[in-house]
Design a protein around this motif. Sequence first.
Motif, short mmCIF file in Angstrom:
data_model
loop_
_atom_site.label_atom_id
_atom_site.label_comp_id
_atom_site.label_asym_id
_atom_site.label_seq_id
_atom_site.Cartn_x
_atom_site.Cartn_y
_atom_site.Cartn_z
N LYS A 121 0.86 -1.19 0.00
CA LYS A 121 0.00 0.00 0.00
C LYS A 121 0.89 1.24 0.00
O LYS A 121 0.80 2.09 0.87
CB LYS A 121 -0.90 0.02 1.24
CG LYS A 121 -2.12 -0.87 1.15
CD LYS A 121 -3.06 -0.62 2.34
CE LYS A 121 -4.33 -1.43 2.22
NZ LYS A 121 -5.26 -1.17 3.36
N GLU A 122 1.74 1.32 -0.99
CA GLU A 122 2.72 2.41 -1.04
C GLU A 122 2.06 3.77 -1.20
O GLU A 122 2.62 4.79 -0.79
CB GLU A 122 3.70 2.18 -2.19
CG GLU A 122 4.61 0.97 -1.95
CD GLU A 122 5.61 0.77 -3.08
OE1 GLU A 122 5.32 1.24 -4.20
OE2 GLU A 122 6.66 0.16 -2.83
N ASP A 123 0.86 3.80 -1.81
CA ASP A 123 0.18 5.07 -2.04
C ASP A 123 -0.87 5.37 -0.98
O ASP A 123 -1.75 6.22 -1.18
CB ASP A 123 -0.46 5.09 -3.43
CG ASP A 123 -1.40 3.92 -3.65
OD1 ASP A 123 -1.41 2.99 -2.80
OD2 ASP A 123 -2.13 3.92 -4.66
N LEU A 124 -0.81 4.68 0.15
CA LEU A 124 -1.77 4.90 1.23
C LEU A 124 -1.68 6.34 1.74
O LEU A 124 -0.60 6.84 2.03
CB LEU A 124 -1.50 3.93 2.38
CG LEU A 124 -2.41 4.04 3.61
CD1 LEU A 124 -3.83 3.61 3.26
CD2 LEU A 124 -1.87 3.20 4.76
N THR A 125 -2.83 6.99 1.85
CA THR A 125 -2.87 8.36 2.35
C THR A 125 -3.59 8.39 3.70
O THR A 125 -4.33 7.46 4.05
CB THR A 125 -3.62 9.29 1.38
OG1 THR A 125 -5.00 8.87 1.28
CG2 THR A 125 -2.98 9.24 -0.01
N VAL A 126 -3.37 9.47 4.43
CA VAL A 126 -4.02 9.63 5.74
C VAL A 126 -5.53 9.67 5.58
O VAL A 126 -6.28 9.08 6.37
CB VAL A 126 -3.51 10.90 6.45
CG1 VAL A 126 -4.30 11.14 7.73
CG2 VAL A 126 -2.02 10.80 6.76
#
Length: 290
Positions: free
Chosen positions: A253-258
Amino acid sequence: SSVDISKERAAVNLYKEFSKQSSVDISGERAAVNLYKEFPKQSSVDISGEEATWGESVSSIGGQLAGTIKEMAGGFIRSVGEMTFNPVDLALGKIGVEGLEKENRISDPVAEFGRELYRQGVEQTKASTPQNQTLGQKAVSTAVISLGTMIPGAIIAVATKQPNFLLASMGLVTFGQSYGEGREGGLDSESARTYGSIQGGIEMATEMLPVRFLFKAGSSPFKRLVSTIAADVPGENIATVTQSVNSWLYGLKEDLTVSELVEEMKVATLASMIGAPVQSGIASGVHAVL
């Protein structure tokens, strides 16, 4: 779906091409708009922005549950097939002192079957899930799917009066899905096994208190309900955060955002508040009968 994908993509491209131009070819613009109107609800390309209806969301739950079960089973089967000294081969006498000859491995087709089953599950889940679900729709779907995957372990736990069977089943469901996710995400078998074990361990650890309250004899239905919700809501949020971070650490999940994480936590909280009363009610009924 029976959608002509190439035609749909042409519609999307035409729509994008003409939507920002001031001096457009009117006939071309009309063609783009007509194609755009024809396809907005029929594919994974989200061009409509319309919210899913409750009817669409509820009717999709069966397909999502079936897909989830396939993901779990496929991932678990693949993990067994990809073990270095596989129990399938061992049971059939395929492992000798000198190791295992590649051409004699019974487990290779087992692993392949698991891989295909997991992929089928992912596709079914994706195809069944409506676009643009509201928070409430996501929570209801999550709660029902979670309850569905708990049924086998719950039956065994009730029959044996051993809540650990329910915990183990929860851990296995998460492990299977996570192992399949890891392998499809590029992890080798050992890394995927470690990743899946961590995810499953987190699931079991955060469900210990809620399961304990569900199986606690002598509690009134109201007390069981309040205790279960009080334990399950923070537990689900802890699981959501730690499992998401673990996925990020493993590069899945490298592009996981807050904002995405906060949304997942909102869904987990609401799903817990929907599922806990159902679980508590069933548990109280079982305790009353037994």
